[in-house]
Design an enzyme around this catalytic site. Structure first.
Site, PDB file in Angstrom:
ATOM      1  CG  ASN A   7      -5.430   2.356 -11.449  1.00  0.00           C
ATOM      2  OD1 ASN A   7      -5.198   2.738 -12.420  1.00  0.00           O
ATOM      3  ND2 ASN A   7      -6.651   0.978 -11.045  1.00  0.00           N
ATOM      4  NE  ARG A  92      -3.627  -2.002 -12.901  1.00  0.00           N
ATOM      5  CZ  ARG A  92      -4.620  -2.685 -13.510  1.00  0.00           C
ATOM      6  NH1 ARG A  92      -5.030  -1.201 -13.693  1.00  0.00           N
ATOM      7  NH2 ARG A  92      -4.359  -3.620 -13.651  1.00  0.00           N
ATOM      8  CG  HIS A 181      -4.357  -9.415 -12.670  1.00  0.00           C
ATOM      9  ND1 HIS A 181      -4.911 -10.637 -13.974  1.00  0.00           N
ATOM     10  CD2 HIS A 181      -4.924  -8.699 -12.965  1.00  0.00           C
ATOM     11  CE1 HIS A 181      -5.451 -10.339 -13.949  1.00  0.00           C
ATOM     12  NE2 HIS A 181      -5.936  -8.712 -13.606  1.00  0.00           N
ATOM     13  NE  ARG A 242      -9.573  -8.350 -20.861  1.00  0.00           N
ATOM     14  CZ  ARG A 242      -8.882  -7.876 -20.033  1.00  0.00           C
ATOM     15  NH1 ARG A 242      -7.924  -9.018 -19.495  1.00  0.00           N
ATOM     16  NH2 ARG A 242      -8.460  -6.893 -19.558  1.00  0.00           N
ATOM     17  CD  GLU A 387      -4.381  -5.383  -8.403  1.00  0.00           C
ATOM     18  OE1 GLU A 387      -5.773  -5.591  -7.979  1.00  0.00           O
ATOM     19  OE2 GLU A 387      -4.554  -6.002  -9.341  1.00  0.00           O
TER      20      GLU A 387
END
Ligand code: ADP
Length: 400
Positions: A7, A92, A181, A242, A387
């Site tokens: 990643n 990823r 996601h 956010r 993940e």
């Protein structure tokens, strides 16, 4: 079969090395961080529990991948005898646009698509591509597989992915909802079905990935029907920093009012808003905000209420979108760890058949678990996301 998962971010390269033949065992994991900044360091942990940490001389992702491969072979702490034990590398990648709808072996065409999506994912895609190219150089001949955050959401119908803008913005400029996601939503919805004992095919699931970033997905028969993030990860939930959903006119209004540039507005909405902006204690970490709330900080209490209410609204909206609901899943940093936030999200939903068992909810565990009351029509699950494992599994399927 050994699979390396990479990643690559703006200043870090995270890795996990799995032996899939040994029950998906993690042989080693770690990261190189602060790449290209002063104080570059590496952390490497192997399955024997050895942990090696320290400053390293790494200037770019290529150096980072080289160092990772050297550590995997290291005589003392390494886990591989030869690099050719690595059969594939899973990466990823954040944005695959409309063209990439599944995990895919990386070719020059796939790299072109990753490049085409730079403008929609400027903070991630360029670094994800650097990670892939670093692996191509350092580990030539090993297949690279791209696992895209957007891919799981490719099954959304147009009624869910189109915005109410002139249609040409979609046809000519690819402006639509993509969702993110996806690897996590896919992993936890599958794991929830396994925990429940019913086939995924028969289930309507709302997955709530609540981490630093957060998103909710509506999943029917294992396929995504809708999700809260949009063209970019800014839409939807109130997140760590956010804003999530705001009236689009708010953006125009504050730009005019404060004379903000596009960059400043981007920074405002992505980096200074959400829990950080609402709670006002200089932290976006829910642990800090919950601790301040417990000490009586009213603004923090309110920020957490806004956060929970937004998630609750999405659960309701997606129950309607799915025509009913069988399981609500909580995952990621907040979803897995904050019993108070889970309770707050589903508070008052008893009449919709969503009823928490307070005692079960209070138990901390790294295992997937049911936290709904026995008489809750809709099950509530806590499923730790993984993940990296999901990327390794997709990679294994593709190269097998
Ligand atoms: P990322 O989106 O960066 O992958 P994670 O899924 O690891 O993030 O979630 C990180 C967030 O999880 C932290 O910012 C913190 O707010 C939250 N978190 C972690 N542990 C707890 C906890 N025990 N209670 C409340 N929040 C927690």
């Amino acid at each position: 079969m050994v699979i390396l998962v990479i990643n690559a971010g703006s200043s870090s390269v995270k890795f996990t090395c799995f032996d899939m033949a040994a029950g998906n065992k993690v042989l080693a994991s770690g990261l190189v961080e602060r790449i290209g900044i002063e104080g570059t360091s590496m952390k490497f942990t192997n399955h024997k529990g050895d942990e090696v940490k320290g400053e390293v001389d790494v200037k770019n992702p290529r150096d980072a991948v080289k160092l990772i491969s050297e550590r995997l072979l290291d005589a003392k702490h390494g886990v591989l005898a030869k690099l050719d034990e690595i059969k594939a590398i899973g990466h990823r990648v954040v944005h695959g646009g409309e063209k990439i709808q599944d995990p895919i072996i990386v070719t020059s065409q796939v790299k072109d698509v990753i490049r085409e999506c730079f403008s929609m994912s400027p903070l991630h895609n360029p670094h994800n591509l650097n990670g892939i190219e670093a692996c191509e150089e350092v580990l030539p001949g090993v297949p690279n597989v791209g696992v895209f955050d957007t891919a799981f959401h490719a099954t959304m119908p147009p009624k869910a992915f189109l915005y109410g803008l002139p249609y040409s913005f979609y046809t000519e400029n690819s402006v639509r909802r993509y969702g993110f996601h996806g690897t996590s939503h896919a992993y936890v919805s599958k794991a929830a079905a396994a925990l429940d004992g019913r086939p995924l095919q028969d289930l309507r699931i709302v997955t709530c990935h609540l981490g630093n970033g957060g998103s909710v997905a509506a999943v029917k028969g294992g396929k995504c029907q809708d999700t809260s993030m949009g063209l970019t990860p800014l839409e939807g939930l109130v997140m760590g920093t956010r804003s999530g959903d705001v009236d689009p006119a708010v953006v125009l209004y504050v730009m005019k009012l404060k004379g903000l540039s596009v960059e400043q507005t981007d920074n405002l909405l992505n980096k200074q808003s959400g829990i950080l902006g609402l709670a006002g204690i200089g932290s976006s970490d829910l642990r800090d905000v919950e601790a301040a709330q417990d000490k009586g900080n009213e603004q923090c209490r309110q920020a957490l209420e806004v956060y929970a209410y937004r998630v609750r609204k999405y659960i309701g909206a997606y129950a309607a979108a799915l025509g009913g609901l069988d399981i609500v899943v909580f995952t990621a940093g907040v979803g897995e760890n904050s019993a108070t936030m889970r309770a707050s999200v589903v508070a008052g939903l008893d009449d919709l058949g969503i009823k928490l068992d307070q005692a079960k909810n209070a138990v901390r565990s790294p295992e997937p678990r049911v936290v709904s009351a026995d008489d809750s029509r809709v099950k509530i699950h806590v499923v730790p996301t993984n993940e990296e494992l999901a990327i390794a599994e997709f990679t294994k399927v593709l190269v097998s």
